[in-house]
Design a protein around this motif. Structure first.
Motif, PDB file in Angstrom:
ATOM      1  N   GLY A 174       0.801  -1.219   0.000  1.00 15.14           N
ATOM      2  CA  GLY A 174       0.000   0.000   0.000  1.00 15.14           C
ATOM      3  C   GLY A 174       0.830   1.264   0.000  1.00 15.14           C
ATOM      4  N   ASN A 175       2.031   1.218  -0.561  1.00 19.20           N
ATOM      5  CA  ASN A 175       2.897   2.389  -0.658  1.00 19.20           C
ATOM      6  C   ASN A 175       2.413   3.248  -1.828  1.00 19.20           C
ATOM      7  OD1 ASN A 175       4.957   4.272  -1.051  1.00 19.20           O
ATOM      8  ND2 ASN A 175       6.562   2.826  -0.484  1.00 19.20           N
ATOM      9  N   MET A 176       1.559   4.225  -1.505  1.00 16.31           N
ATOM     10  CA  MET A 176       0.829   4.919  -2.562  1.00 16.31           C
ATOM     11  C   MET A 176       1.729   5.786  -3.438  1.00 16.31           C
ATOM     12  SD  MET A 176      -2.038   3.664  -2.466  1.00 16.31           S
ATOM     13  CE  MET A 176      -2.555   4.649  -3.854  1.00 16.31           C
ATOM     14  N   LEU A 177       2.753   6.415  -2.872  1.00 16.21           N
ATOM     15  CA  LEU A 177       3.635   7.217  -3.708  1.00 16.21           C
ATOM     16  C   LEU A 177       4.319   6.353  -4.763  1.00 16.21           C
ATOM     17  CD1 LEU A 177       5.341   9.698  -1.206  1.00 16.21           C
ATOM     18  CD2 LEU A 177       3.795  10.264  -3.080  1.00 16.21           C
ATOM     19  N   SER A 178       4.733   5.146  -4.371  1.00 16.95           N
ATOM     20  CA  SER A 178       5.375   4.245  -5.323  1.00 16.95           C
ATOM     21  C   SER A 178       4.378   3.732  -6.358  1.00 16.95           C
ATOM     22  CB  SER A 178       6.012   3.065  -4.575  1.00 16.95           C
ATOM     23  OG  SER A 178       7.054   3.506  -3.734  1.00 16.95           O
ATOM     24  N   VAL A 179       3.159   3.433  -5.925  1.00 17.28           N
ATOM     25  CA  VAL A 179       2.124   2.984  -6.857  1.00 17.28           C
ATOM     26  C   VAL A 179       1.824   4.079  -7.874  1.00 17.28           C
ATOM     27  CG1 VAL A 179      -0.290   2.271  -7.080  1.00 17.28           C
ATOM     28  CG2 VAL A 179       1.110   1.368  -5.212  1.00 17.28           C
ATOM     29  N   ILE A 180       1.733   5.318  -7.392  1.00 21.93           N
ATOM     30  CA  ILE A 180       1.471   6.445  -8.293  1.00 21.93           C
ATOM     31  C   ILE A 180       2.615   6.609  -9.294  1.00 21.93           C
ATOM     32  CG2 ILE A 180       1.374   8.971  -8.353  1.00 21.93           C
ATOM     33  CD1 ILE A 180      -0.295   8.810  -5.780  1.00 21.93           C
TER      34      ILE A 180
END
Length: 437
Positions: A174-180
């Motif tokens: 759930g690492n959103m910055l990396s997903v983005i």
């Protein structure tokens, strides 16, 4: 380029005006019932059992149902939105406008908070006995956050962490910055391919996006129940004694957040995007209610996307780009809270912060808000880093932990309203969008 026909364009999604009223009714009833329980039976074993075995689990189930769609929704909506731009040059323009609005609005909110702190001096009004009692009560919670604060990343470390060594691992965590980051790279790569080559994967991503929107519609049918359970648990544990002890601090934070959400952001939407302030606030209601009850920008993202496309008629390529970024990087309310809390605790401990130091607080709060996790309590570790930077004892965070969940609900609401204003601004600049109202 062939693409799947969006399901939510074929039939309207649930939660119309009646659903909005039901959510706000659940907010009011849940808060009132929780406060009543706290005042009358705060120490009752029955209340404790009910919170642990009924309301908390049911509220978390609803919240987790929203959170479970966030990663696939961000991957699909952001990638498809970039492909929908049709030109890689537009991606740079959109990114530039988006970050300009994010940083500008966040700096304004932080400055607003610091002005209020300097006018009202809430830290000077807190008695030493009250300070010592609060620190003794919540010292254990503050110590448990020290490890998270030590691992909080700013500056170049944050930039390094944005690039995922393993995109699937980033999604699992759930690492959103990396997903983005991965979604942007994937979308840009697809946009660079010839249309026939990218069509199969784009079709899959569009279908995934539409499926997640349908899941959101199902989950939001249960929103009044989920909101009630979450609010009841928070208020039943909250403790009015803590609120009274920190009344002036709470007034400063909430006043700043309210002024930014009800005055500054609607004014920015009017000036920069041509959206009438009252119309902007009216369409923001469901997003505000969801963020307030969940204390999470990430959990509110599905609702934000749906409101942007349905109520604001923002083009999908814009909403699909701006909203996921905003849920992780556009933290107006969080930055204001961090700035106010830093100066409040400096006043409590007698740490003098001159004008240049306060300018530094504005800059660091603006930058650090970008790295805040869009989940309940996500700002606390970075706030502790900010405190230590300016010589304020990080352990002092214990003073405000007793009411942080309430303030988290308020600042999360401001964060998501800022995402709506940002999307309208970017749509106006990039695609010539005009408000239909």
């Amino acid at each position: 380029m062939p693409s799947a026909e969006p399901l939510h364009d074929q039939e309207p999604l649930p939660i119309r005006e009646a659903g909005t009223r039901a959510i706000f009714a659940a907010l009011a009833v849940g808060a009132a019932a929780g406060i009543l329980a706290n005042v009358t039976v705060a120490d009752s074993p029955t209340l404790d059992w009910t919170l642990r075995n009924v309301t908390d689990p049911l509220g978390r189930i609803w919240l987790r149902s929203l959170v479970m769609v966030v990663v696939p929704l961000v991957l699909a909506s952001l990638s498809v939105g970039i492909v929908g731009l049709g030109d890689i040059k537009r991606l740079g323009r959109m990114g530039g406008y988006t970050m300009t609005f994010f940083l500008g609005a966040t700096a304004v909110s932080t400055t607003l908070g610091l002005v209020l702190v300097n006018l009202l001096h809430p830290g000077a009004a807190l008695a030493r006995e009250t300070r010592d009692r609060l620190m003794a009560t919540y010292a254990g919670d503050a110590r448990s956050m020290t490890t998270a604060a030590g691992g909080a990343k700013l500056g170049m470390n944050l930039l390094v962490e944005i690039v995922p060594a393993n995109p699937l691992g980033a999604m699992a965590e759930g690492n959103m910055l990396s997903v983005i980051f991965f979604a942007v790279v994937l979308g840009a790569a697809l946009l660079s391919l010839p249309a026939p080559r990218r069509a199969p994967l784009v079709g899959v991503l569009e279908a995934l996006n539409d499926a997640m929107i349908v899941v959101i519609a199902f989950v939001m049918r249960l929103a009044p129940l989920g909101v009630f359970f979450l609010l009841f648990g928070v208020m039943a544990r909250f403790g009015l004694d803590v609120l009274r002890s920190l009344a002036l601090y709470v007034v400063v934070v909430v006043t700043g957040l309210a002024a930014h959400a009800l005055v500054v952001l609607p004014a920015m939407a009017k000036v920069f995007a041509g959206v009438r302030p009252l119309a902007f606030l009216r369409r923001s209601r469901v997003v505000w209610a969801t963020a307030f009850s969940t204390s999470s920008s990430s959990a509110t993202l599905p609702t934000t996307l749906r409101v942007l496309e349905r109520d604001f008629a923002i083009p999908r390529e814009v909403s699909g780009f701006v909203a996921p970024l905003g849920a992780t990087m556009n933290m107006n309310g969080t930055a204001l809270f961090e700035g106010v809390t830093a100066l409040f605790l400096a006043q409590v401990f007698g740490v003098e912060l001159n004008l240049s130091a306060q300018v530094g607080v504005v800059l660091l709060a603006t930058i650090s808000a970008i790295g805040v996790a869009g989940v309940p309590g996500g700002s606390i570790p970075l706030l502790m880093v900010l405190l230590s930077t300016f010589g304020v004892p990080p352990a002092g965070i214990a003073i405000i932990l007793g009411i942080d969940r309430l303030l988290d609900m308020c600042r999360s609401s401001v964060n998501v309203v800022g995402d709506l204003a940002a999307a309208a601004f970017v749509a106006r600049r990039v695609s010539g969008w005009r408000d239909r109202a």
